[in-house]
Write a protein that holds these residues in place. Structure first.
Motif, PDB file in Angstrom:
ATOM      1  N   ASP A   1       2.626   1.850  -3.451  1.00 48.84           N
ATOM      2  CA  ASP A   1       1.696   2.439  -4.416  1.00 48.84           C
ATOM      3  C   ASP A   1       1.400   3.894  -4.063  1.00 48.84           C
ATOM      4  O   ASP A   1       1.322   4.759  -4.951  1.00 48.84           O
ATOM      5  CB  ASP A   1       0.384   1.645  -4.451  1.00 48.84           C
ATOM      6  CG  ASP A   1       0.488   0.377  -5.294  1.00 48.84           C
ATOM      7  OD1 ASP A   1       1.555   0.154  -5.901  1.00 48.84           O
ATOM      8  OD2 ASP A   1      -0.490  -0.398  -5.334  1.00 48.84           O
ATOM      9  N   GLU A   2       1.231   4.160  -2.789  1.00 49.03           N
ATOM     10  CA  GLU A   2       0.939   5.518  -2.331  1.00 49.03           C
ATOM     11  C   GLU A   2       2.067   6.476  -2.724  1.00 49.03           C
ATOM     12  O   GLU A   2       1.824   7.588  -3.215  1.00 49.03           O
ATOM     13  CB  GLU A   2       0.753   5.504  -0.815  1.00 49.03           C
ATOM     14  CG  GLU A   2       0.504   6.857  -0.184  1.00 49.03           C
ATOM     15  CD  GLU A   2       0.445   6.752   1.338  1.00 49.03           C
ATOM     16  OE1 GLU A   2       1.471   6.982   1.995  1.00 49.03           O
ATOM     17  OE2 GLU A   2      -0.639   6.405   1.850  1.00 49.03           O
TER      18      GLU A   2
ATOM     19  N   ARG B   1       6.293   7.368   5.456  1.00 46.98           N
ATOM     20  CA  ARG B   1       5.650   8.541   6.063  1.00 46.98           C
ATOM     21  C   ARG B   1       6.493   9.131   7.201  1.00 46.98           C
ATOM     22  O   ARG B   1       6.049   9.205   8.356  1.00 46.98           O
ATOM     23  CB  ARG B   1       4.255   8.185   6.578  1.00 46.98           C
ATOM     24  CG  ARG B   1       3.277   7.774   5.500  1.00 46.98           C
ATOM     25  CD  ARG B   1       1.912   7.502   6.104  1.00 46.98           C
ATOM     26  NE  ARG B   1       0.942   7.030   5.129  1.00 46.98           N
ATOM     27  CZ  ARG B   1      -0.285   6.614   5.435  1.00 46.98           C
ATOM     28  NH1 ARG B   1      -0.673   6.616   6.696  1.00 46.98           N
ATOM     29  NH2 ARG B   1      -1.110   6.197   4.481  1.00 46.98           N
TER      30      ARG B   1
ATOM     31  N   ARG C   1       2.207   6.944  -6.522  1.00 48.60           N
ATOM     32  CA  ARG C   1       1.082   7.779  -6.941  1.00 48.60           C
ATOM     33  C   ARG C   1       1.356   9.240  -6.593  1.00 48.60           C
ATOM     34  O   ARG C   1       1.078  10.155  -7.388  1.00 48.60           O
ATOM     35  CB  ARG C   1      -0.206   7.305  -6.265  1.00 48.60           C
ATOM     36  CG  ARG C   1      -1.463   8.046  -6.744  1.00 48.60           C
ATOM     37  CD  ARG C   1      -2.716   7.533  -6.051  1.00 48.60           C
ATOM     38  NE  ARG C   1      -2.954   6.123  -6.322  1.00 48.60           N
ATOM     39  CZ  ARG C   1      -2.813   5.146  -5.425  1.00 48.60           C
ATOM     40  NH1 ARG C   1      -2.405   5.446  -4.180  1.00 48.60           N
ATOM     41  NH2 ARG C   1      -3.053   3.901  -5.742  1.00 48.60           N
ATOM     42  N   PHE C   2       1.909   9.461  -5.426  1.00 52.85           N
ATOM     43  CA  PHE C   2       2.170  10.827  -4.963  1.00 52.85           C
ATOM     44  C   PHE C   2       3.114  11.565  -5.907  1.00 52.85           C
ATOM     45  O   PHE C   2       2.926  12.754  -6.185  1.00 52.85           O
ATOM     46  CB  PHE C   2       2.765  10.796  -3.548  1.00 52.85           C
ATOM     47  CG  PHE C   2       3.037  12.165  -2.989  1.00 52.85           C
ATOM     48  CD1 PHE C   2       2.016  12.899  -2.404  1.00 52.85           C
ATOM     49  CD2 PHE C   2       4.299  12.725  -3.049  1.00 52.85           C
ATOM     50  CE1 PHE C   2       2.256  14.172  -1.906  1.00 52.85           C
ATOM     51  CE2 PHE C   2       4.542  13.989  -2.555  1.00 52.85           C
ATOM     52  CZ  PHE C   2       3.519  14.714  -1.975  1.00 52.85           C
TER      53      PHE C   2
ATOM     54  N   GLU D   1       0.829  -1.211   0.000  1.00 52.07           N
ATOM     55  CA  GLU D   1       0.000   0.000   0.000  1.00 52.07           C
ATOM     56  C   GLU D   1       0.864   1.262   0.000  1.00 52.07           C
ATOM     57  O   GLU D   1       0.591   2.215  -0.739  1.00 52.07           O
ATOM     58  CB  GLU D   1      -0.908   0.004   1.236  1.00 52.07           C
ATOM     59  CG  GLU D   1      -2.022  -1.023   1.180  1.00 52.07           C
ATOM     60  CD  GLU D   1      -2.803  -1.087   2.480  1.00 52.07           C
ATOM     61  OE1 GLU D   1      -2.376  -0.418   3.461  1.00 52.07           O
ATOM     62  OE2 GLU D   1      -3.830  -1.799   2.521  1.00 52.07           O
ATOM     63  N   ARG D   2       1.931   1.263   0.818  1.00 47.50           N
ATOM     64  CA  ARG D   2       2.786   2.445   0.917  1.00 47.50           C
ATOM     65  C   ARG D   2       3.602   2.656  -0.364  1.00 47.50           C
ATOM     66  O   ARG D   2       3.851   3.802  -0.762  1.00 47.50           O
ATOM     67  CB  ARG D   2       3.720   2.311   2.122  1.00 47.50           C
ATOM     68  CG  ARG D   2       3.012   2.334   3.460  1.00 47.50           C
ATOM     69  CD  ARG D   2       2.496   3.727   3.800  1.00 47.50           C
ATOM     70  NE  ARG D   2       1.853   3.735   5.101  1.00 47.50           N
ATOM     71  CZ  ARG D   2       2.500   3.853   6.265  1.00 47.50           C
ATOM     72  NH1 ARG D   2       3.817   3.975   6.275  1.00 47.50           N
ATOM     73  NH2 ARG D   2       1.835   3.852   7.393  1.00 47.50           N
TER      74      ARG D   2
END
Length: 314
Positions: free
Chosen positions: A116-117, A152, A120-121, A113-114
């Protein structure tokens, strides 16, 4: 207590003092610009903060953790975007970000998930299966950022993140910095482009010869340096009595004139309150004013005044 606190930080190589007793704080939620001419100690300071170099003296605390006593805890809270690209050309973009995510210990589903995040960012999710060798310079810089932010981090250190890229990619990265800050990350930003620092940084520290010679907001730095505005009057003729009257005004710091006397550069303490007086002097002496220009102090002139060099000086 700030998010980052430097206490008597020193770095020596043999007998050379590279970083000279740094003491300052960076508050949570800031975009903090760290400026200095080449050789000022910026990279050394960043490398000590990120745990890549040992301190010769003092300590740095990040979120209450000591880089000396709890280096792993500090590193978990930091995302580093180095000046030199830290990506692998033989891996895909997704594999690059995944590699760094595993170094931070992110597990299975959360890791995916991270990754892809982060992709995407930075606008690279649609190119996730491609290798960096097929990317433009700006895309590689954006992948460099993705590798630094997928966990993060509370603190993101960006060391010259826009070197050698096109204006469109530069604008994309600057907007990414603002967005990361809005999402809760504190950012330390170094650049050789003064306009970038001017555009995004809430506070600025200026290093020179290993010392922090100034720190504050742009307005605070200008006050520290005693910078003043300049008013440029283009007039129809030279007039000694008018020049003398301007020079004698209590709000005028200096008057410079061109060789023909038809351009006056007046350095003032507070232009709004003084401008009307100067215009009255010109009118009283029957001088025709052809053009008036205000030149406000900027970071470039401030930096030159404080260090004696421009930011891009080698």
């Amino acid at each position: 207590m700030g998010l980052i606190t430097f206490r008597d930080v020193v770095k020596k190589y043999d007998t050379s003092l590279i970083v000279n007793y740094l003491n300052f704080k960076i508050e949570e939620g800031e975009i903090f610009g760290l400026l200095g001419p080449n050789g000022a100690g910026k990279s050394t300071t960043i490398n000590m903060l990120s745990g890549l170099l040992e301190l010769s003296g003092g300590d740095i605390a990040v979120d209450g953790r000591s880089i000396r006593k709890q280096p792993l805890e500090v590193k978990r809270r930091i995302g580093l975007v180095p000046q030199e690209l830290a990506i692998y050309e033989t891996l895909t973009a997704r594999e690059n970000v995944t590699f760094f995510a595993k170094l931070y210990g992110l597990p299975g589903k959360l890791l995916r998930e991270r990754v892809d995040e982060a992709l995407r960012f930075v606008g690279l999710l649609d190119r996730a299966k491609d290798k960096p060798s097929t990317y433009s310079g700006g895309m590689k810089r954006r992948l460099n950022i993705a590798c630094a932010i997928m966990h993060r981090p509370k603190l993101i250190i960006m060391d010259e993140p826009t070197v050698g890229i096109d204006p469109q990619s530069r604008n994309h990265i600057l907007e990414s910095v603002r967005e990361l800050n809005r999402l809760g990350s504190t950012v330390i930003y170094t650049s050789h482009y003064m306009e970038e620092v001017d555009a995004i940084c809430s506070r600025i520290g200026i290093l020179d010869q290993g010392k922090l010679i100034a720190v504050g907001t742009k307005e605070e730095l200008k006050r520290q340096a005693g910078q003043a505005e300049r008013l440029v009057f283009e007039i129809d003729r030279r007039d000694e009595p008018a020049l003398a009257e301007m020079e004698g005004h209590p709000g005028v710091k200096r008057v410079e004139e061109s060789d023909d006397g038809r351009t006056l550069i007046v350095t003032v303490k507070d232009s709004p309150s003084i401008l009307q007086d100067l215009l009255f002097i010109i009118q009283k002496h029957g001088i025709a004013l052809r053009q008036l220009t205000r030149i406000e102090p900027n970071l470039e002139s401030l930096f030159l005044q404080m260090t004696g060099r421009t930011l891009r000086d080698e």
